[in-house]
Design a protein around this motif. Structure first.
Motif, PDB file in Angstrom:
ATOM      1  N   LYS A 148       0.843  -1.198   0.000  1.00 12.74           N
ATOM      2  CA  LYS A 148       0.000   0.000   0.000  1.00 12.74           C
ATOM      3  C   LYS A 148       0.879   1.248   0.000  1.00 12.74           C
ATOM      4  O   LYS A 148       1.815   1.349   0.798  1.00 12.74           O
ATOM      5  CB  LYS A 148      -0.893  -0.007   1.244  1.00 12.74           C
ATOM      6  CG  LYS A 148      -1.820   1.186   1.317  1.00 12.74           C
ATOM      7  CD  LYS A 148      -2.769   1.089   2.499  1.00 12.74           C
ATOM      8  CE  LYS A 148      -3.502   2.387   2.714  1.00 12.74           C
ATOM      9  NZ  LYS A 148      -4.222   2.419   3.980  1.00 12.74           N
TER      10      LYS A 148
ATOM     11  N   THR B 141       0.671   5.449   0.256  1.00 10.78           N
ATOM     12  CA  THR B 141      -0.100   6.675   0.455  1.00 10.78           C
ATOM     13  C   THR B 141       0.762   7.827  -0.048  1.00 10.78           C
ATOM     14  O   THR B 141       1.860   8.055   0.468  1.00 10.78           O
ATOM     15  CB  THR B 141      -0.422   6.898   1.952  1.00 10.78           C
ATOM     16  OG1 THR B 141      -1.077   5.730   2.452  1.00 10.78           O
ATOM     17  CG2 THR B 141      -1.316   8.115   2.143  1.00 10.78           C
TER      18      THR B 141
ATOM     19  N   GLU C 181      -3.253   5.300  -2.482  1.00 10.10           N
ATOM     20  CA  GLU C 181      -4.221   6.291  -2.003  1.00 10.10           C
ATOM     21  C   GLU C 181      -3.536   7.657  -1.951  1.00 10.10           C
ATOM     22  O   GLU C 181      -2.310   7.740  -1.875  1.00 10.10           O
ATOM     23  CB  GLU C 181      -4.810   5.909  -0.632  1.00 10.10           C
ATOM     24  CG  GLU C 181      -3.887   6.107   0.527  1.00 10.10           C
ATOM     25  CD  GLU C 181      -4.570   5.938   1.896  1.00 10.10           C
ATOM     26  OE1 GLU C 181      -5.795   5.808   1.990  1.00 10.10           O
ATOM     27  OE2 GLU C 181      -3.828   5.943   2.893  1.00 10.10           O
ATOM     28  N   HIS C 182      -4.328   8.718  -2.019  1.00  9.91           N
ATOM     29  CA  HIS C 182      -3.788  10.075  -1.962  1.00  9.91           C
ATOM     30  C   HIS C 182      -4.308  10.741  -0.700  1.00  9.91           C
ATOM     31  O   HIS C 182      -5.450  10.519  -0.304  1.00  9.91           O
ATOM     32  CB  HIS C 182      -4.242  10.889  -3.178  1.00  9.91           C
ATOM     33  CG  HIS C 182      -3.878  10.245  -4.470  1.00  9.91           C
ATOM     34  ND1 HIS C 182      -2.645  10.393  -5.054  1.00  9.91           N
ATOM     35  CD2 HIS C 182      -4.571   9.394  -5.256  1.00  9.91           C
ATOM     36  CE1 HIS C 182      -2.602   9.684  -6.158  1.00  9.91           C
ATOM     37  NE2 HIS C 182      -3.763   9.057  -6.307  1.00  9.91           N
ATOM     38  N   MET C 183      -3.449  11.548  -0.099  1.00 10.51           N
ATOM     39  CA  MET C 183      -3.881  12.240   1.119  1.00 10.51           C
ATOM     40  C   MET C 183      -3.277  13.641   1.136  1.00 10.51           C
ATOM     41  O   MET C 183      -2.107  13.819   0.769  1.00 10.51           O
ATOM     42  CB  MET C 183      -3.391  11.438   2.337  1.00 10.51           C
ATOM     43  CG  MET C 183      -4.132  11.747   3.610  1.00 10.51           C
ATOM     44  SD  MET C 183      -3.567  10.707   4.979  1.00 10.51           S
ATOM     45  CE  MET C 183      -4.479   9.197   4.714  1.00 10.51           C
TER      46      MET C 183
ATOM     47  N   ALA D 201      -2.738  14.123   6.513  1.00 19.04           N
ATOM     48  CA  ALA D 201      -1.723  13.101   6.830  1.00 19.04           C
ATOM     49  C   ALA D 201      -1.117  13.370   8.206  1.00 19.04           C
ATOM     50  O   ALA D 201      -0.888  12.439   8.997  1.00 19.04           O
ATOM     51  CB  ALA D 201      -0.636  13.091   5.767  1.00 19.04           C
TER      52      ALA D 201
ATOM     53  N   PHE E  32      -1.096   3.286   7.796  1.00 20.39           N
ATOM     54  CA  PHE E  32      -0.125   3.539   6.725  1.00 20.39           C
ATOM     55  C   PHE E  32       0.782   2.315   6.537  1.00 20.39           C
ATOM     56  O   PHE E  32       1.018   1.561   7.482  1.00 20.39           O
ATOM     57  CB  PHE E  32       0.772   4.736   7.086  1.00 20.39           C
ATOM     58  CG  PHE E  32       0.041   6.053   7.122  1.00 20.39           C
ATOM     59  CD1 PHE E  32      -0.256   6.732   5.949  1.00 20.39           C
ATOM     60  CD2 PHE E  32      -0.351   6.616   8.335  1.00 20.39           C
ATOM     61  CE1 PHE E  32      -0.922   7.956   5.979  1.00 20.39           C
ATOM     62  CE2 PHE E  32      -1.013   7.828   8.373  1.00 20.39           C
ATOM     63  CZ  PHE E  32      -1.305   8.508   7.192  1.00 20.39           C
TER      64      PHE E  32
ATOM     65  N   LEU F 127       4.483   5.633   3.024  1.00 24.22           N
ATOM     66  CA  LEU F 127       3.993   7.003   2.794  1.00 24.22           C
ATOM     67  C   LEU F 127       5.057   7.707   1.964  1.00 24.22           C
ATOM     68  O   LEU F 127       6.215   7.775   2.386  1.00 24.22           O
ATOM     69  CB  LEU F 127       3.783   7.685   4.158  1.00 24.22           C
ATOM     70  CG  LEU F 127       3.129   9.077   4.206  1.00 24.22           C
ATOM     71  CD1 LEU F 127       2.625   9.362   5.625  1.00 24.22           C
ATOM     72  CD2 LEU F 127       4.059  10.182   3.780  1.00 24.22           C
TER      73      LEU F 127
END
Ligand code: NAD
Length: 357
Positions: A184, A186, A217-219, A224, A235, A238
């Protein structure tokens, strides 16, 4: 395997002595050469990153760096300040990818300012782009404005910039790292306000299509910062730009209790790297023999893994660190009741002893 040892200033020399002790105890064919950097180099050579130090760093397979800086240099011109040595090394060695793991050791759950259930088992990796963004953007400067917002007063400016290739290469680093972890990524930016961030996000989406097995995913950066203290375990990797990464990685490091525990690696495209603790030169405790050397010792483990291809040796060091924590040994920054307080050198000796066992 040639390693450039750059202890630097303040606690830099104290923690580096312990990391060198641990590296020597591994009995590997390591050639270590030491040079001055930061304030120490300025005192001796009039520059924080002398040519000889830079050449040594560039010719080595890896650089192990302590820390630089002291408030007494604050009045120097910016290009002569100790911290410029790190920026110079990053730039000249092309170190564009900074890895900052934030791992919470089971034995130190109580040292965090967050509730134990929020951080027990925490294992996240912050990847910060290191050679672009506002720290390297031009123009930058300071001037007396005649037509600025407040005519007749001074104004200062720094330019935030990113190019597509810079974002592409850090995106690949992040997706590849995620593949070896929990798959994953971010990506953190501020695309609702900044054009640089919109380009960042667009490129992340494009590169992400080459890694369909990794969730992206975008934050936004403000969210964040909040999520890191609200639910940090959600997370995995990142990835973010230079300035947001600077701030978020320090925030993440404190989740784990002490900045004295956290290593970091900065790599270029040839896997040549600079390895350093996440903290600075801590002038407030320098010379007292109480600094925690574990972040530097763990940085040496990262160096063995990423730049010297010595995975087994890296794991030996990490296991030895776990052992000393299990034994209840603590430097002052991670000390709590019921544990044994030790000095910087006693901690280094304990790691060496655990390695031998
Ligand atoms: P710092 O990280 O040096 O210290 C922050 C706090 O953490 C201090 O209270 C310090 O005592 C404590 N601390 C840091 N490392 C520790 C360790 N190993 N063991 C126990 N406690 C530790 O940050 P700062 O005080 O903001 O900066 C001091 C100087 O370091 C400044 O000149 C700054 O520019 C420089 N700096 C250098 C680097 C680097 O060399 N990469 C990084 C950050 C800051």
């Amino acid at each position: 395997m040639k390693i450039a040892i750059l202890p630097g200033d303040g606690i830099g020399t104290e923690i580096m002595a312990e990391a060198v002790k641990v590296l020597k105890a591994l009995n590997l064919p390591l050639e270590m050469e030491t040079a001055l950097v930061g304030g120490a180099a300025y005192e001796a050579h009039g520059h924080p990153l002398p040519e000889s130090t830079l050449n040594l760093a560039k010719s080595a397979d890896a650089v192990l760096f302590g820390a630089v800086g002291d408030w007494k240099y604050d009045k120097l011109e910016r290009h002569l300040r100790p911290e410029q040595a790190i920026l110079g090394l990053r730039k000249h060695m092309g170190l564009f990818a900074n890895f900052r793991p934030a791992i919470c050791y089971e034995q130190l759950v109580g040292a965090s300012s967050l509730k134990p259930e929020l951080i027990a088992g925490l294992d996240i990796l912050i990847i910060r782009e290191l050679t672009g963004d506002i720290y390297f953007g031009t123009p930058r400067g300071r001037r007396t404005a005649t037509d600025g917002l407040f005519p007749g007063t001074e104004e200062a400016f720094d330019t935030m910039r990113y190019s597509r290739p810079e974002i592409e290469r850090i995106a690949h680093v992040a997706f590849q790292a995620a593949r070896k972890r929990n798959k994953k990524v971010t990506s953190v930016d501020k695309n609702n306000v900044l054009e640089t961030s919109q380009l960042w996000k667009d490129v992340m989406v494009e590169i992400g299509q080459q890694y369909p097995d990794v969730e992206l995913e975008h934050m936004l950066v403000d969210n964040a910062a909040m999520q890191l203290v609200k639910a940090p375990k959600k997370f995995d990797v990142l990835v973010t730009g230079n300035m947001f990464g600077d701030i978020l990685s320090d925030e993440a490091s404190m989740l784990t209790g002490s900045i004295g525990m956290l290593p970091s690696a900065s790599l270029n495209s040839k896997n040549q790297g600079l390895y350093e603790p996440s903290h600075g030169s801590a002038p407030d405790i320098a010379g007292k023999g109480i600094a925690n050397p574990l972040a530097t010792i763990l940085s040496a483990a990262m160096m063995l893994r990423f730049s010297l291809n010595q995975e087994a040796a890296a794991q030996r060091i990490e296991a030895a660190v776990q052992t000393v924590l299990q034994q209840g040994l603590r430097t002052a920054d991670i000390y709590s009741e019921g544990t044994t307080k030790v000095s910087t050198s006693q901690m280094g000796d304990a790691v060496v002893k655990a390695l031998a066992a």
